[in-house]
Design a protein around this motif. Sequence first.
Motif, PDB file in Angstrom:
ATOM      1  N   ALA A 185     -62.103 -18.226 -45.026  1.00  0.00           N
ATOM      2  CA  ALA A 185     -62.500 -18.495 -43.646  1.00  0.00           C
ATOM      3  C   ALA A 185     -62.040 -17.390 -42.700  1.00  0.00           C
ATOM      4  CB  ALA A 185     -61.928 -19.834 -43.196  1.00  0.00           C
ATOM      5  N   GLY A 186     -61.001 -16.662 -43.083  1.00  0.00           N
ATOM      6  CA  GLY A 186     -60.503 -15.588 -42.230  1.00  0.00           C
ATOM      7  C   GLY A 186     -59.124 -15.876 -41.658  1.00  0.00           C
ATOM      8  N   LYS A 187     -58.424 -16.853 -42.207  1.00  0.00           N
ATOM      9  CA  LYS A 187     -57.105 -17.225 -41.680  1.00  0.00           C
ATOM     10  C   LYS A 187     -56.106 -16.076 -41.824  1.00  0.00           C
ATOM     11  CE  LYS A 187     -56.790 -20.725 -44.538  1.00  0.00           C
ATOM     12  NZ  LYS A 187     -58.065 -20.560 -45.256  1.00  0.00           N
ATOM     13  N   THR A 188     -56.013 -15.539 -43.043  1.00  0.00           N
ATOM     14  CA  THR A 188     -55.076 -14.437 -43.277  1.00  0.00           C
ATOM     15  C   THR A 188     -55.452 -13.234 -42.410  1.00  0.00           C
ATOM     16  OG1 THR A 188     -54.689 -15.178 -45.533  1.00  0.00           O
ATOM     17  CG2 THR A 188     -54.119 -12.911 -45.043  1.00  0.00           C
ATOM     18  N   THR A 189     -56.750 -12.963 -42.332  1.00  0.00           N
ATOM     19  CA  THR A 189     -57.213 -11.826 -41.528  1.00  0.00           C
ATOM     20  C   THR A 189     -56.788 -11.996 -40.068  1.00  0.00           C
ATOM     21  OG1 THR A 189     -59.102 -11.635 -43.015  1.00  0.00           O
ATOM     22  CG2 THR A 189     -59.247 -10.468 -40.923  1.00  0.00           C
ATOM     23  N   LEU A 190     -56.981 -13.195 -39.522  1.00  0.00           N
ATOM     24  CA  LEU A 190     -56.623 -13.434 -38.124  1.00  0.00           C
ATOM     25  C   LEU A 190     -55.111 -13.288 -37.915  1.00  0.00           C
ATOM     26  CD1 LEU A 190     -57.300 -14.307 -35.254  1.00  0.00           C
ATOM     27  CD2 LEU A 190     -57.181 -16.690 -35.994  1.00  0.00           C
ATOM     28  N   LEU A 191     -54.314 -13.874 -38.807  1.00  0.00           N
ATOM     29  CA  LEU A 191     -52.855 -13.796 -38.657  1.00  0.00           C
ATOM     30  C   LEU A 191     -52.370 -12.356 -38.788  1.00  0.00           C
ATOM     31  CD1 LEU A 191     -51.794 -16.990 -40.673  1.00  0.00           C
ATOM     32  CD2 LEU A 191     -51.733 -16.669 -38.199  1.00  0.00           C
ATOM     33  N   THR A 192     -52.966 -11.601 -39.720  1.00  0.00           N
ATOM     34  CA  THR A 192     -52.574 -10.201 -39.902  1.00  0.00           C
ATOM     35  C   THR A 192     -52.904  -9.386 -38.653  1.00  0.00           C
ATOM     36  OG1 THR A 192     -53.058 -10.461 -42.246  1.00  0.00           O
ATOM     37  CG2 THR A 192     -52.794  -8.226 -41.461  1.00  0.00           C
ATOM     38  N   LEU A 193     -54.060  -9.674 -38.060  1.00  0.00           N
ATOM     39  CA  LEU A 193     -54.455  -8.996 -36.820  1.00  0.00           C
ATOM     40  C   LEU A 193     -53.429  -9.285 -35.728  1.00  0.00           C
ATOM     41  CD1 LEU A 193     -58.034  -9.029 -35.290  1.00  0.00           C
ATOM     42  CD2 LEU A 193     -56.027  -9.263 -33.862  1.00  0.00           C
ATOM     43  N   LEU A 194     -53.055 -10.576 -35.593  1.00  0.00           N
ATOM     44  CA  LEU A 194     -52.115 -10.962 -34.538  1.00  0.00           C
ATOM     45  C   LEU A 194     -50.743 -10.351 -34.777  1.00  0.00           C
ATOM     46  CD1 LEU A 194     -53.129 -14.705 -34.107  1.00  0.00           C
ATOM     47  CD2 LEU A 194     -53.666 -12.783 -32.582  1.00  0.00           C
ATOM     48  N   ASP A 195     -50.410 -10.035 -36.036  1.00  0.00           N
ATOM     49  CA  ASP A 195     -49.129  -9.404 -36.380  1.00  0.00           C
ATOM     50  C   ASP A 195     -49.170  -7.896 -36.137  1.00  0.00           C
ATOM     51  OD1 ASP A 195     -46.480  -9.602 -37.292  1.00  0.00           O
ATOM     52  OD2 ASP A 195     -47.054  -8.929 -39.295  1.00  0.00           O
ATOM     53  N   GLY A 196     -50.341  -7.388 -35.731  1.00  0.00           N
ATOM     54  CA  GLY A 196     -50.445  -5.962 -35.427  1.00  0.00           C
ATOM     55  C   GLY A 196     -50.588  -5.090 -36.654  1.00  0.00           C
ATOM     56  N   ARG A 197     -51.003  -5.666 -37.794  1.00  0.00           N
ATOM     57  CA  ARG A 197     -51.120  -4.871 -39.023  1.00  0.00           C
ATOM     58  C   ARG A 197     -52.554  -4.597 -39.424  1.00  0.00           C
ATOM     59  NH1 ARG A 197     -49.292  -7.620 -43.217  1.00  0.00           N
ATOM     60  NH2 ARG A 197     -48.701  -9.490 -42.081  1.00  0.00           N
TER      61      ARG A 197
END
Lengths: 253, 260
Positions: free
Chosen positions: B43-55
């Motif tokens: 769904a994109g959960k990891t992608t969204l969290l990684t984005l928010l972590d600045g990575r």
Amino acid sequence: MKRARNVGGFAASALIAGAVLWSLVTTDVELSRLLSAAPRIADFLGRMFPPDPTVMSEIVRGSAETLRIAIVGTLGAVILSVPLGILASDTMAPPAVYRLVRTLLALIRAIPLILVAMLMVGAVGLGPLPGIIAVAFHATGMLAKFYSEAIDNVERAPIAALESAGAGPILRLRHAIWPQMAPVIARDTIFRFELNLRESLVLGIVGAGGIGFYIQTYVRSFQYDKAASVTIAVIIMVIAIEAVNVALRRRFT
Amino acid sequence: MTPAIQTEDLAFSHLGSGLPALAEVALLTPEGAAIALLGPSGAGKTTLLTLLDGRLRGWHGRATVLGSALDPDRAPPLARRADTGFIFQEFALVERSTVLRNVLNGRLARMEFFRALLARPSPNDVTIARTALEDCGIADLAERRVDSLSGGQRQRVAIARCLAQEPRLILADEPVSNLDPVRAAEILSLLTRAARKRGATTVFSSHQPELARRFAERVIGMRNGRIVFDMATEDLSEDATVQLYQDAENPLSPLLQVVQ
Ligand SMILES: Nc1ncnc2c1ncn2[C@@H]1O[C@H](COP(=O)(O)OP(=O)(O)OP(=O)(O)O)[C@@H](O)[C@H]1O
Ligand SMILES: [Mg+2]
């Protein structure tokens, strides 16, 4: 697929059988000579006994030189293996570079130490120096490969975790990469040092320094009791080296 | 209240993948809350969290985390990264180091540089690390090496490291995915409690709607890189969660339709 493997297996068996037969037929291992060799070997062993203890100072001097060759040779190999290990790592170097360096290291590994030592004696003369160069060169083939594997086996996730926590590149190297690599590198280096020490025991036979020189000298001059003392010393050294290294390696797991 | 996370029109595609991993994502997260991120695999959960972590690099849209805008092309400054803690699905611990060392790793950015470099944490750093270990119920494991721990124990170490970092925002990517149901609830409970005690906002992704109901005030549902709902937990209906997973479109479904 299965048939192909069967054919391959048959070919391999035939090849091995052929090689054994060829060796037996062309080497003159006559049963009679083999039998008559037995008493001669017994006689030879008899003349080695009792070992002559007066060669103690030669043994100490020779052993010390062998130890020096192994230590300095290993040091040289470590110094060469750090950059070559990085260049042979697929996470640090581009494919063209690491393939080339890996091929080079495989070639180095393929040359036996004693051969390198003979060539070096020819190049720089008798003594421990050719031995040291030979050990450093020969050991680099294996050590650089080990180092590159240690680099490639570093897990990336903990590095990303430290980066995410705000640690800079130096702290990431220190706390995420170094703890993963240091024990592996220590273990590999100790392992290679053990091999270097064992292998350099015989370097003296080709004039490249160390205790092997005395074995060769005493056997050539029929002083078998002295050769026996040196042989015993070598055996004791090998056992001692192994004991020390087993203990050392256990510390780095 | 100021929002901990505010995003608009986020969009992102992984290199070499035609489908967008994130599309039109807009989020507003109040500070201090626990938020659950639900959604089927991919769904994109990891992608969204990684984005928010600045990575994550090369995304589009606007994202503001803890009051600072993220730059799609550049990692945030180190000092700011320390304020966002991330709990990795696969723990991301240094296996050969001890538990305490790993937890102290979370504080590296908070230490003086030479103390951090020489691994000589101040007594204060050690106290904070040990408190985090206690909060996670693993004070007795401090001197053990991580490679001798069970999965559940590692999970706790990963959480303790994040707590020791003292982040204002905790992003947890499936922090309980490989634990049994009882342990999972226990760990989520301790994570959300410890975060609340420290006044931190928590966003955790999960595949278990019941856990979201129990431990989060808000629930966000994601599917195909889009947010399909974002509501208070008490408004979350059974239907909404069932639909989130059942109707999930994946690249396989058109094929299946053809077969039928
Ligand atoms: N490194 C990558 N390269 C290419 N595509 C990727 C990569 N990582 C993720 N994707 C794709 O991006 C989409 C979103 O993946 P993401 O990992 O964010 O999903 P997720 O919701 O975390 O799933 P899960 O619940 O399985 O962890 C998926 O379609 C996935 O295949
Ligand atoms: Mg995921």
